[in-house]
Every structure is written in C-alpha cells, then in structure tokens.
Motif scaffolding. Structure first.
Motif, PDB file in Angstrom:
ATOM      1  N   LEU A  18      14.365 -25.496   6.494  1.00 53.75           N
ATOM      2  CA  LEU A  18      14.837 -25.300   5.307  1.00 53.75           C
ATOM      3  C   LEU A  18      15.826 -23.283   6.539  1.00 53.75           C
ATOM      4  O   LEU A  18      16.665 -23.895   5.947  1.00 53.75           O
ATOM      5  CB  LEU A  18      14.674 -24.569   4.283  1.00 53.75           C
ATOM      6  CG  LEU A  18      13.444 -25.939   3.563  1.00 53.75           C
ATOM      7  CD1 LEU A  18      12.417 -25.250   2.745  1.00 53.75           C
ATOM      8  CD2 LEU A  18      14.765 -26.931   3.702  1.00 53.75           C
ATOM      9  N   ARG A  19      14.473 -22.357   6.838  1.00 52.55           N
ATOM     10  CA  ARG A  19      14.928 -21.381   7.086  1.00 52.55           C
ATOM     11  C   ARG A  19      14.873 -21.132   8.600  1.00 52.55           C
ATOM     12  O   ARG A  19      12.895 -21.274   8.946  1.00 52.55           O
ATOM     13  CB  ARG A  19      15.147 -20.311   6.217  1.00 52.55           C
ATOM     14  CG  ARG A  19      15.464 -19.184   6.109  1.00 52.55           C
ATOM     15  CD  ARG A  19      15.776 -18.390   4.978  1.00 52.55           C
ATOM     16  NE  ARG A  19      16.029 -16.818   5.313  1.00 52.55           N
ATOM     17  CZ  ARG A  19      16.498 -15.865   4.592  1.00 52.55           C
ATOM     18  NH1 ARG A  19      16.424 -16.427   3.411  1.00 52.55           N
ATOM     19  NH2 ARG A  19      16.857 -14.792   4.736  1.00 52.55           N
ATOM     20  N   MET A  20      15.291 -20.673  10.027  1.00 49.87           N
ATOM     21  CA  MET A  20      14.551 -19.734  10.411  1.00 49.87           C
ATOM     22  C   MET A  20      14.498 -18.050  10.269  1.00 49.87           C
ATOM     23  O   MET A  20      16.065 -17.286  10.511  1.00 49.87           O
ATOM     24  CB  MET A  20      15.140 -20.032  11.722  1.00 49.87           C
ATOM     25  CG  MET A  20      14.834 -19.731  13.312  1.00 49.87           C
ATOM     26  SD  MET A  20      14.768 -20.667  14.276  1.00 49.87           S
ATOM     27  CE  MET A  20      17.097 -19.798  14.621  1.00 49.87           C
ATOM     28  N   ILE A  21      13.428 -17.650  10.802  1.00 43.41           N
ATOM     29  CA  ILE A  21      13.591 -15.461   9.698  1.00 43.41           C
ATOM     30  C   ILE A  21      13.011 -15.183  11.092  1.00 43.41           C
ATOM     31  O   ILE A  21      12.221 -14.862  11.873  1.00 43.41           O
ATOM     32  CB  ILE A  21      12.514 -15.446   8.650  1.00 43.41           C
ATOM     33  CG1 ILE A  21      13.251 -16.586   7.630  1.00 43.41           C
ATOM     34  CG2 ILE A  21      13.516 -13.724   8.438  1.00 43.41           C
ATOM     35  CD1 ILE A  21      12.584 -15.374   6.454  1.00 43.41           C
ATOM     36  N   PRO A  22      14.175 -14.714  12.546  1.00 47.59           N
ATOM     37  CA  PRO A  22      14.143 -13.197  13.206  1.00 47.59           C
ATOM     38  C   PRO A  22      13.122 -12.076  12.201  1.00 47.59           C
ATOM     39  O   PRO A  22      14.006 -11.930  11.915  1.00 47.59           O
ATOM     40  CB  PRO A  22      15.880 -13.014  13.180  1.00 47.59           C
ATOM     41  CG  PRO A  22      16.607 -12.826  12.019  1.00 47.59           C
ATOM     42  CD  PRO A  22      16.111 -14.355  11.271  1.00 47.59           C
ATOM     43  N   SER A  23      12.580 -11.867  13.863  1.00 49.83           N
ATOM     44  CA  SER A  23      12.472 -10.550  13.179  1.00 49.83           C
ATOM     45  C   SER A  23      13.066  -9.501  13.081  1.00 49.83           C
ATOM     46  O   SER A  23      14.034  -8.886  13.933  1.00 49.83           O
ATOM     47  CB  SER A  23      11.360 -10.460  14.555  1.00 49.83           C
ATOM     48  OG  SER A  23      10.414  -8.632  14.661  1.00 49.83           O
ATOM     49  N   PRO A  24      12.315  -7.880  12.508  1.00 50.66           N
ATOM     50  CA  PRO A  24      13.166  -7.302  12.297  1.00 50.66           C
ATOM     51  C   PRO A  24      12.838  -6.420  14.034  1.00 50.66           C
ATOM     52  O   PRO A  24      14.182  -5.207  14.296  1.00 50.66           O
ATOM     53  CB  PRO A  24      12.549  -6.497  10.776  1.00 50.66           C
ATOM     54  CG  PRO A  24      12.042  -7.118  10.284  1.00 50.66           C
ATOM     55  CD  PRO A  24      11.782  -8.653  11.607  1.00 50.66           C
ATOM     56  N   HIS A  25      12.098  -6.859  14.312  1.00 47.50           N
ATOM     57  CA  HIS A  25      11.830  -6.096  15.620  1.00 47.50           C
ATOM     58  C   HIS A  25      12.184  -6.742  17.255  1.00 47.50           C
ATOM     59  O   HIS A  25      11.589  -8.064  17.128  1.00 47.50           O
ATOM     60  CB  HIS A  25      10.275  -5.262  15.983  1.00 47.50           C
ATOM     61  CG  HIS A  25      10.123  -4.230  14.768  1.00 47.50           C
ATOM     62  ND1 HIS A  25      10.415  -3.376  14.669  1.00 47.50           N
ATOM     63  CD2 HIS A  25       9.590  -4.547  13.197  1.00 47.50           C
ATOM     64  CE1 HIS A  25       9.640  -2.552  13.611  1.00 47.50           C
ATOM     65  NE2 HIS A  25       9.667  -3.314  12.971  1.00 47.50           N
ATOM     66  N   PRO A  26      11.960  -6.358  18.333  1.00 47.43           N
ATOM     67  CA  PRO A  26      12.597  -6.820  19.240  1.00 47.43           C
ATOM     68  C   PRO A  26      11.177  -7.653  19.828  1.00 47.43           C
ATOM     69  O   PRO A  26      10.336  -7.573  19.049  1.00 47.43           O
ATOM     70  CB  PRO A  26      12.648  -5.578  20.444  1.00 47.43           C
ATOM     71  CG  PRO A  26      13.086  -4.775  19.594  1.00 47.43           C
ATOM     72  CD  PRO A  26      12.865  -4.463  18.550  1.00 47.43           C
ATOM     73  N   SER A  27      11.477  -8.578  20.349  1.00 53.74           N
ATOM     74  CA  SER A  27      10.399 -10.222  20.106  1.00 53.74           C
ATOM     75  C   SER A  27       9.780  -9.663  21.671  1.00 53.74           C
ATOM     76  O   SER A  27       9.735  -8.590  22.163  1.00 53.74           O
ATOM     77  CB  SER A  27      11.006 -11.191  20.991  1.00 53.74           C
ATOM     78  OG  SER A  27      11.581 -11.798  19.588  1.00 53.74           O
ATOM     79  N   SER A  28       7.796  -9.858  21.408  1.00 57.10           N
ATOM     80  CA  SER A  28       7.572  -8.978  22.544  1.00 57.10           C
ATOM     81  C   SER A  28       6.050  -9.807  22.290  1.00 57.10           C
ATOM     82  O   SER A  28       5.586 -10.517  20.863  1.00 57.10           O
ATOM     83  CB  SER A  28       7.234  -7.779  22.769  1.00 57.10           C
ATOM     84  OG  SER A  28       6.577  -6.860  21.807  1.00 57.10           O
TER      85      SER A  28
END
Length: 469
Positions: free
Chosen positions: A419-429
């Motif tokens: 249904l949905r894919m939400i990116p993180s508000p912070h850079p991925s690590s």
C-alpha cells in the motif's frame, strides 16, 4: 513451494503497484564496463576502486549510497507535494462509500478499505517530547520503541554516549489531532549491556512490567540476564501505581524473549538462547529447558493455549506446548515450518490459525498452521542480516515492517498488496533504522490513528488526513 491464494479484492480493482516502489534514480542506458562507473552528468567513465577508500569517493559502496539517498530525497519531495494518493487504480473514498451503501461491502471490508485510503494519505509531523528532566529528551538516539496493549504508552530504548542504553516510557495521552506533544518519563536507569529483545509483561496486572533481554557488550562468554522492570519505576508514568517488583534472571546469551498470557502458564516467560529455549516462571523461578538444533531469534506465545512459537537461525519455525516436560530432539515440536533464511520475527493472528514470519532474505510469509503451508507472501521487504520486527493490525487489515534500507512498508493483510512505502526523514545508515508503532488508537481508546516513527533523536507522527474521508 509457497502456494498463493487468490487475492482479496472487493472492488475488483487493478492490484498492480502504482509506482510506489519504482526506481526514482534511473540507471544510465550506456554500456557497463567492468571496474568503471559512468557519470551521466560529466558524460564520462571513472575507474572504481575496490572496497572503502577515504581518498577516492568512487567506490561501489559510495555509489550505491548516493543512489539510495537520491531516491529517498525524491520520494520525500513527492510525498510533500502529493497529499492525496491511492495504491490501487480507481480506488477512492466515494466509490468505497457507494459500494457500502449498496451492500456490496461487508462492514469489515469497508473498514479495511477506509484504513487503506487513510494510510496512503498519512502526513508526517514532528512530535515534541517533553520531560520533567530537560536532560532526558533530544540527546540520545532511539534504538527501539514498543507499545503496550492499549497503545497508551511506549517503552523506549535509547543509545547513550558511553555505549550502553537508557530506558524510558512515553505517555501518548497528549497526542491528538491538534496536539503534537507527548510526555517522556525516565528513571535514569543505565546499563552497559546491549538490549536484544523487549516486550511488555503482565506480572501483577496488564502491562505492569517490561521484559527485556540483555547481554554484556563485547564479552560473548559473559552470561546475560532477563529482567522484569516495573513500569511504575518510571516517574509519573502511572501516578496511582505503587513501586513494583524488579526481577532479574541470569541466563546465557539470548536473542529473544516473550511473555505468556495464557492462565495455564501464569507468570511465565521464555527466552530464545543458543540452541535451546528456556521457559521461566517469574514468581517461583522454576525453569524448563528445550534443546534445539539452532539459535532461537524470534518468539511469541499463543493466548488460547500455552504454546510457544519460535523462529530459528536455520530458517525453521516450530511450536512447543510448554505443558510438556523438557525434552531433547524433535518429538515435542507440534508444528514445523521452514524458511530459506534465518527467521527474525514471528506473529500469530488473533484466531491463531495463521502465523506470519519474516526472515533475513527479506521474505514475509503467511502460514496456515492447520494445513502447514504458506498461503501468502508480502513482497518488497528488505533485509540481509538484521533482526527486524513485524507488526500486524488485524482489525485495520494492515501489516507494517521497517526494512534494513530504512523504508517503512505497509501491506494489506488480506491480499498482500503493498500500500505504501515511507522513506526515512533521515539519511539511511546501519544505526538509524526507524522503529515504528501503528495503531488506530494511539493514546488509548479515544486516541488518534496513525503511525509513530522513532529515528535518530526524533519522534514523528504520520497522521490520517481529515480532509480525505
């Protein structure tokens, strides 16, 4: 082989993904040359260096990170611009309401479709965390958050500078449509141990304690411990509570823990250890040991029977009826299921006829425990080596999981549609994988619906859009 059932689709809508998981940063159409990277901006090839290199940024890892960050930023920008979205072609609130009025949708399916529409339109807002002690908030990164049964409180584990962990409880009663403030209470309890697993425990009353498993950081041979921490130790978390009983049990290195709510195994909890399962009575200290052939990474108790479900590093999922005496071998395993990779999370559905399991290959499968077969797969999850939890909201018909790529994905429980894919508000690590809680009643029975996301030092509320019914 996993057998797929016909997907549930009340509206006969197109179930193809509407581009939520499509690539944002497209690869260049020019030919690939081994050992070289093509820069479309400079229109030329550059030599790649193997491994990590501090002086030349053109390594495979740095380029992959750059592409992931480009994708994340573009998805965040799209989410800010596009307030109303749908995961299915032709699905909208007017059509759902009309189908309901004509009697073509049951109340259950109607509610699930409404939640699906709302989830696709959730908007991110930052939550202000207040505390009687100003030094508590905004200084330590969130490691994980776990909600109690009523979603009135969340237990938090935060990293601290010296390498240990700090615990707190956030009261969600102040979270509302017009309020983005919550209260965090801390008992200044620090530890130099790594927290492997956490769950709420009902020792004296519902969710009276928090059960967590610790191991000493950097010393594998040193025994860890399983502790029951009273929620009343956190100042003002429940003003009417009296100081509770703090219990600690020394055990060997463990990966998981679970609390039993079935009255036939009252006050019992389990810990998943290296090649064995340990079931302990918190009041008497009596222990049962069940030998296994692999490390136990995930556990959950059934509620209708005193049966414990376990997920192993070998990929096996098996159940134990803890009314049996401790045994070795496989004779006491009532149910046995198999994944191709290490199982990191197991979750039973309410009727306890189905079990969902996730593994380190990124596979999420729904198993029919009566037929002992896989009936659905939830595609898109990303995992390679981390122990990542699953969350099922059966009433709303949703499945939520955070991947190692730091994306939060939400699927429809009935048809496994993303249904949905939400990116993180912070850079991925590696050290900034979000921890999330979803509920239609955040803050209790009169609470607000939405998703809570803890990442780095911040807490976000993805709220339902009131403009889209």
């Amino acid at each position: 082989r996993c057998e797929q059932e016909e997907p549930w689709n009340s509206l006969n809508a197109d179930t193809s993904n509407s581009g939520s998981s499509s690539e944002v940063c497209h690869s260049s159409p020019v030919p690939e040359l081994p050992g070289f990277y093509y820069d479309p901006e400079k229109n030329r090839y550059f030599r790649l260096l193997p491994g990590h290199n501090n002086y030349n940024p053109l390594t495979k890892e740095s380029l992959q990170y750059k592409e992931m960050e480009c994708k994340r930023l573009k998805l965040l920008e799209e989410e800010e611009k596009q307030k109303k979205k749908t995961s299915r072609a032709g699905l909208n609130s007017s059509l759902v309401l009309r189908k309901r009025q004509l009697g073509l949708l049951s109340s259950t399916n109607y509610c699930r479709l409404v939640h699906e529409l709302k989830v696709n339109c959730m908007q991110r807002r930052k939550v202000e965390i207040r505390s009687p002690d100003s030094s508590v908030t905004g200084t330590n990164n969130f490691k994980l958050i776990v909600a109690d049964t009523a979603c009135e409180r969340i237990f938090t584990v935060n990293d601290v500078e010296h390498g240990g962990c700090k615990y707190g409880i956030i009261n969600l009663s102040g979270l509302g449509k017009d309020s983005l403030t919550v209260e965090m209470y801390d008992n200044l309890y620090f530890t130099n141990r790594k927290v492997n697993s956490v769950c709420w425990a009902s020792l004296t009353h519902q969710d009276s304690h928090v059960l967590y498993k610790l191991c000493l950081m950097g010393i594998a041979e040193t025994p860890g411990c399983a502790s029951l921490l009273p929620a009343s130790l956190f100042s003002n978390s429940n003003p009417g509570d009296q100081p509770g009983m703090l219990c600690s049990f020394k055990i060997s290195t463990a990966w998981s823990c679970a609390w039993c709510l079935n009255p036939q195994a009252d006050n019992c909890f389990s810990t998943g250890l290296m090649r064995r399962v340990l079931v302990t009575n918190a009041m008497t200290g009596h222990r049962q040991t069940f030998g296994t052939s692999s490390d136990v990474l995930a556990q959950q108790f059934a509620t209708q029977t005193p049966v414990l479900y376990n997920g192993c590093r070998s990929g096996e999922v098996f159940s134990i009826d803890i009314r049996q005496r401790s045994r070795r071998g496989h004779s006491w395993k009532a149910v046995r299921l198999f994944h191709d990779s290490a199982v990191t999370s197991v979750r039973l559905l309410q009727a306890e006829y189905y079990l969902m399991a996730a593994d380190m290959a990124g596979k999420i499968k729904l198993w029919d425990l009566r037929a002992v077969k896989c009936v659905k797969q939830y595609e898109g999850h990303h995992n390679e080596y981390a122990t990542l939890p699953l969350q099922i909201n059966e009433e709303e018909g949703l499945v939520t999981a955070v991947g190692q790529d730091c994306y939060t994905r939400i699927w429809g429980l009935q048809d496994a549609h993303l249904l949905r894919m939400i990116p993180s508000p912070h850079p991925s690590s590696r050290d900034s994988i979000p921890s999330v809680v979803f509920s239609s009643r955040l803050g209790g029975s009169r609470g607000v619906p939405g998703l809570l996301m803890a990442v780095k030092q911040d807490l976000y509320h993805f709220s339902y859009n009131s403009d889209n019914p």
